[in-house]
Design an enzyme around this catalytic site. Structure first.
Site, PDB file in Angstrom:
ATOM      1  N   ASN A 105     -10.287  -2.580   2.927  1.00 55.93           N
ATOM      2  CA  ASN A 105     -10.046  -2.551   1.479  1.00 55.93           C
ATOM      3  C   ASN A 105     -11.345  -2.196   0.761  1.00 55.93           C
ATOM      4  O   ASN A 105     -12.408  -2.090   1.387  1.00 55.93           O
ATOM      5  CB  ASN A 105      -9.566  -3.929   0.993  1.00 55.93           C
ATOM      6  CG  ASN A 105      -8.074  -4.160   1.226  1.00 55.93           C
ATOM      7  OD1 ASN A 105      -7.295  -3.208   1.327  1.00 55.93           O
ATOM      8  ND2 ASN A 105      -7.677  -5.410   1.290  1.00 55.93           N
ATOM      9  N   HIS A 129       0.838  -1.217   0.000  1.00 62.49           N
ATOM     10  CA  HIS A 129       0.000   0.000   0.000  1.00 62.49           C
ATOM     11  C   HIS A 129       0.868   1.261   0.000  1.00 62.49           C
ATOM     12  O   HIS A 129       0.573   2.231   0.705  1.00 62.49           O
ATOM     13  CB  HIS A 129      -0.936   0.016   1.217  1.00 62.49           C
ATOM     14  CG  HIS A 129      -1.956  -1.078   1.221  1.00 62.49           C
ATOM     15  ND1 HIS A 129      -3.234  -0.909   0.776  1.00 62.49           N
ATOM     16  CD2 HIS A 129      -1.887  -2.368   1.614  1.00 62.49           C
ATOM     17  CE1 HIS A 129      -3.921  -2.044   0.902  1.00 62.49           C
ATOM     18  NE2 HIS A 129      -3.109  -2.952   1.404  1.00 62.49           N
TER      19      HIS A 129
HETATM   20  C1  HEM Z   1      -0.789  -1.798   4.979  1.00 62.12           C
HETATM   21  C2  HEM Z   1       0.475  -6.092   6.805  1.00 62.12           C
HETATM   22  C3  HEM Z   1      -3.776  -7.945   5.418  1.00 62.12           C
HETATM   23  C4  HEM Z   1      -5.298  -3.475   4.411  1.00 62.12           C
HETATM   24  C5  HEM Z   1      -0.058  -2.821   5.541  1.00 62.12           C
HETATM   25  C6  HEM Z   1       1.283  -2.699   6.027  1.00 62.12           C
HETATM   26  C7  HEM Z   1       1.630  -3.896   6.553  1.00 62.12           C
HETATM   27  C8  HEM Z   1       0.516  -4.787   6.378  1.00 62.12           C
HETATM   28  C9  HEM Z   1       2.945  -4.257   7.226  1.00 62.12           C
HETATM   29  C10 HEM Z   1       2.142  -1.441   5.953  1.00 62.12           C
HETATM   30  C11 HEM Z   1       1.823  -0.553   7.123  1.00 62.12           C
HETATM   31  C12 HEM Z   1       2.621   0.738   7.101  1.00 62.12           C
HETATM   32  O1  HEM Z   1       3.835   0.693   6.883  1.00 62.12           O
HETATM   33  O2  HEM Z   1       1.997   1.817   7.346  1.00 62.12           O
HETATM   34  C13 HEM Z   1      -0.572  -6.963   6.605  1.00 62.12           C
HETATM   35  C14 HEM Z   1      -0.613  -8.346   7.042  1.00 62.12           C
HETATM   36  C15 HEM Z   1      -1.794  -8.865   6.628  1.00 62.12           C
HETATM   37  C16 HEM Z   1      -2.516  -7.805   5.945  1.00 62.12           C
HETATM   38  C17 HEM Z   1       0.507  -9.034   7.808  1.00 62.12           C
HETATM   39  C18 HEM Z   1      -2.358 -10.248   6.799  1.00 62.12           C
HETATM   40  C19 HEM Z   1      -1.972 -11.095   7.728  1.00 62.12           C
HETATM   41  C20 HEM Z   1      -4.585  -6.891   5.073  1.00 62.12           C
HETATM   42  C21 HEM Z   1      -6.000  -6.966   4.855  1.00 62.12           C
HETATM   43  C22 HEM Z   1      -6.429  -5.696   4.586  1.00 62.12           C
HETATM   44  C23 HEM Z   1      -5.270  -4.826   4.627  1.00 62.12           C
HETATM   45  C24 HEM Z   1      -6.830  -8.232   4.952  1.00 62.12           C
HETATM   46  C25 HEM Z   1      -7.815  -5.185   4.321  1.00 62.12           C
HETATM   47  C26 HEM Z   1      -8.902  -5.771   4.724  1.00 62.12           C
HETATM   48  C27 HEM Z   1      -4.197  -2.652   4.475  1.00 62.12           C
HETATM   49  C28 HEM Z   1      -4.243  -1.237   4.184  1.00 62.12           C
HETATM   50  C29 HEM Z   1      -2.944  -0.756   4.342  1.00 62.12           C
HETATM   51  C30 HEM Z   1      -2.123  -1.876   4.720  1.00 62.12           C
HETATM   52  C31 HEM Z   1      -5.467  -0.437   3.787  1.00 62.12           C
HETATM   53  C32 HEM Z   1      -2.487   0.680   4.125  1.00 62.12           C
HETATM   54  C33 HEM Z   1      -2.774   1.499   5.362  1.00 62.12           C
HETATM   55  C34 HEM Z   1      -2.487   2.949   5.082  1.00 62.12           C
HETATM   56  O3  HEM Z   1      -3.267   3.577   4.334  1.00 62.12           O
HETATM   57  O4  HEM Z   1      -1.466   3.461   5.558  1.00 62.12           O
HETATM   58  N1  HEM Z   1      -0.495  -4.109   5.738  1.00 62.12           N
HETATM   59  N2  HEM Z   1      -1.743  -6.678   5.950  1.00 62.12           N
HETATM   60  N3  HEM Z   1      -4.174  -5.581   4.920  1.00 62.12           N
HETATM   61  N4  HEM Z   1      -2.916  -3.006   4.796  1.00 62.12           N
HETATM   62 FE1  HEM Z   1      -2.337  -4.825   5.376  1.00 62.12          FE
END
Ligand code: HEM
Ligand code: NDP
Length: 502
Positions: free
Chosen positions: A128, A55
């Site tokens: 999402n 992202h």
């Molecule tokens: C961002 C991990 C599943 C939505 C991220 C980031 C990590 C991460 C490490 C970066 C955070 C940052 O540096 O600010 C994971 C892991 C998941 C997972 C380990 C599953 C085990 C999901 C799912 C969704 C999701 C299922 C949605 C339903 C997002 C969103 C961001 C993000 C929207 C961006 C947040 C922002 O706008 O700063 N994710 N994620 N992720 N993830 Fe996940």
């Protein structure tokens, strides 16, 4: 100079020149003592922080959430306490796979993050634009993301890796179908829904827990690009979302979403024909109708993108009393992962940054001390109370805000979830009952375009997954692949003809 502010060093001293370096002689080399030049160059070298590991490309806005319907029978969260109540919100939308400079109108799932600044602390809804996800166990997440990013040798995105991974686990086909459908390229964040995707929980003032899903439905309506439209657009601008969003808000055309919840009684979870904590499944609307809660309106562009959007740190671990987790194992893993990512990307005190500070919370009192960039007062007016328990009336935990007990049973083990038949049921409903024939045709075409370069073995394995969703799905994609390869063959023939003529 007289009517302009004086330029100073970061230590507050006047800067004598910001244009001419100090040299030994008119044409001579620079002196090491020209500290301001060195400072300026050194600072520039530190202007970038690591981009988000996923992202990375995103767009943000500020606004408000307003309660329109009373849901206090489900949640005692302060932000839902009365109809008409407003709460400040910071939103960030994103694509998943591309780097920070990726084009906005690429086919990808979109992140949909909302930070609600409530009086009981920040609630982060990190969702999402799809109601489900590709995998249901966190062990698979880093591998899944690796298939979306660049190949270690070619340094190119690899459809072969993506479809190899998806073909090995049918649970992905639901999300891949949505991704390859029209909804895979919204025209901008205002024209798409947001979903919490996981099952969460809410509890009310009596301590009764319900399972819930969060939905944010676009009030502007869905609008999407075809592949051809997106390709033409990206040729003109790679920043179409940023442009649309910024200009909409500047001109007063504020993006809005209606917030709904789906609710399931705690004891009904075990009675469902599917696991309601499986992130690859939705809860059917017919059984769990949408219950209206409120409206999110984005009405302010951040004054500084880096400060408010790049520094925004969302985490599913940020919940407030009245909103809780569920046994969804993906959610459980995310509760750890995000704060860890922020400590790496932004630093120990990321929650004190302006984008994240719990500005509406009545009190912020904690015992975390010092560390890099501890730029805020950390004694909260009571310097002796720097440990706990203490005799100085330092802050104490509030047991009254404890969530009701979560009933758990069973043995700790590594359970193999072999749900293969069930994995096809909801994608089949989407394919047969939600999409019309034109949408199905575009889905076939979009998927074939995405798969084009895949090897025959990966193609056949993936078509076998589609066959189990519905034979028409596999046949449609097979035909679209053939049509695309015929077009390519004609193009090659034409090229050879031109070359032969030359
Ligand atoms: C961002 C991990 C599943 C939505 C991220 C980031 C990590 C991460 C490490 C970066 C955070 C940052 O540096 O600010 C994971 C892991 C998941 C997972 C380990 C599953 C085990 C999901 C799912 C969704 C999701 C299922 C949605 C339903 C997002 C969103 C961001 C993000 C929207 C961006 C947040 C922002 O706008 O700063 N994710 N994620 N992720 N993830 Fe996940
Ligand atoms: P319904 O027939 O009640 O509603 C269909 C849902 O599909 C609507 O929410 C609609 O969103 C959404 N939708 C329409 N086109 C697409 C698309 N291309 N990609 C993703 N979603 C789309 O559905 P059911 O609850 O009976 O579920 C049937 C299927 O609909 C599910 O298997 C799932 O694939 C899909 N779906 C279900 C959702 C749920 O929470 N139950 C949510 C989203 C999709 P909108 O109302 O915004 O037009």
């Amino acid at each position: 100079m007289a009517d302009k502010p004086r330029l100073t060093t970061t230590a507050g001293a006047p800067v004598v020149s910001n244009q001419y370096s100090q040299t030994a002689g008119r044409n001579g080399p620079i002196l090491l003592q020209d500290y301001q030049l060195i400072e300026k160059l050194a600072h520039q070298n530190r202007e970038r922080i690591p981009e988000r590991v996923v992202h990375a490309k995103g767009w943000g806005a500020q606004g408000t959430f307003t309660v329109t319907h009373d849901i206090s029978k489900y949640s005692c969260a302060a932000l839902f306490s009365e109809v008409g109540k407003t709460t400040e919100v910071l939103a960030r939308w994103s694509t998943v796979a591309g780097e920070a400079g990726a084009a906005d109108a690429e086919r990808d799932v979109r992140g949909f993050s909302l930070k609600f600044f409530t009086e009981e602390g920040n609630w982060d809804m990190v969702g999402n634009n799809t109601p489900i996800f590709f995998v249901r166990d966190a062990f698979k997440f880093p591998d899944f993301i690796r298939t979306q990013k660049r190949h270690p040798k070619t340094n190119l995105r690899s459809p072969e890796a993506m479809f190899d991974f998806w073909a090995a686990q049918p649970e992905s086909v639901h999300q891949v179908t949505i991704l390859m459908s029209d909804r895979g390229i919204p025209v901008n964040p205002a024209r798409m829904n947001g979903y919490g995707s996981h099952t969460f929980s809410m509890w009310n003032a009596e301590g009764v827990r319900h399972w819930v899903k969060f939905h944010f439905k676009t009030q502007m309506g869905h609008k999407t690009y075809t592949n051809a439209e997106a390709e033409a657009l990206i040729g003109k601008t790679r920043e179409s979302y940023q442009e649309d969003l910024y200009n909409m808000i500047e001109s007063g055309n504020f993006p809005k979403w209606t917030m709904y919840i789906q609710v399931m009684a705690e004891e009904d979870a075990a009675k469902q024909p599917f696991n309601p904590f499986d992130l690859t499944k939705v809860w059917p609307h017919s059984d769990f109708p949408l219950i209206e809660v409120g409206e999110v309106e984005m009405n302010r562009n951040p004054e500084n993108y880096f400060q408010m959007v790049e520094n925004a740190a969302y985490s599913p671990s940020n919940v407030v009393p009245g909103i809780g987790f569920s046994p969804d194992k993906m959610l459980q893993a995310r509760i750890f992962s995000y704060a860890d990512a922020h400590r790496y990307r932004l630093g120990t005190h990321y929650e004190a940054l302006p984008a994240n500070a719990p500005k509406a919370a009545a009190n912020v009192n904690h015992y975390h001390k010092d560390g890099p960039m501890r730029f805020f007062t950390n004694d909260f007016g009571n310097p002796d109370a720097y440990y706990e328990p203490n005799q100085y009336d330092g802050p104490v935990a509030d047991f009254s805000k404890k969530e009701p007990p979560l009933r758990i049973d069973g043995d700790a083990d590594r359970y193999v979830v072999e749900d293969a038949d069930a994995d096809y049921v909801q994608p089949r409903q989407l394919y047969l009952e939600v999409l019309d024939q034109d949408e199905r045709n575009r889905l076939h075409h979009n998927m074939a375009a995405a798969m084009g370069p895949c090897s025959e073995s990966v193609t056949e394995r993936w078509l076998a997954v589609l066959e189990r969703v519905h034979p028409d799905y596999a046949a449609g994609v097979r035909q679209a692949l053939k049509d695309a390869s015929d077009v390519n063959a004609i193009a090659v023939t034409d090229d050879s003809a031109i070359e032969a003529a030359e």
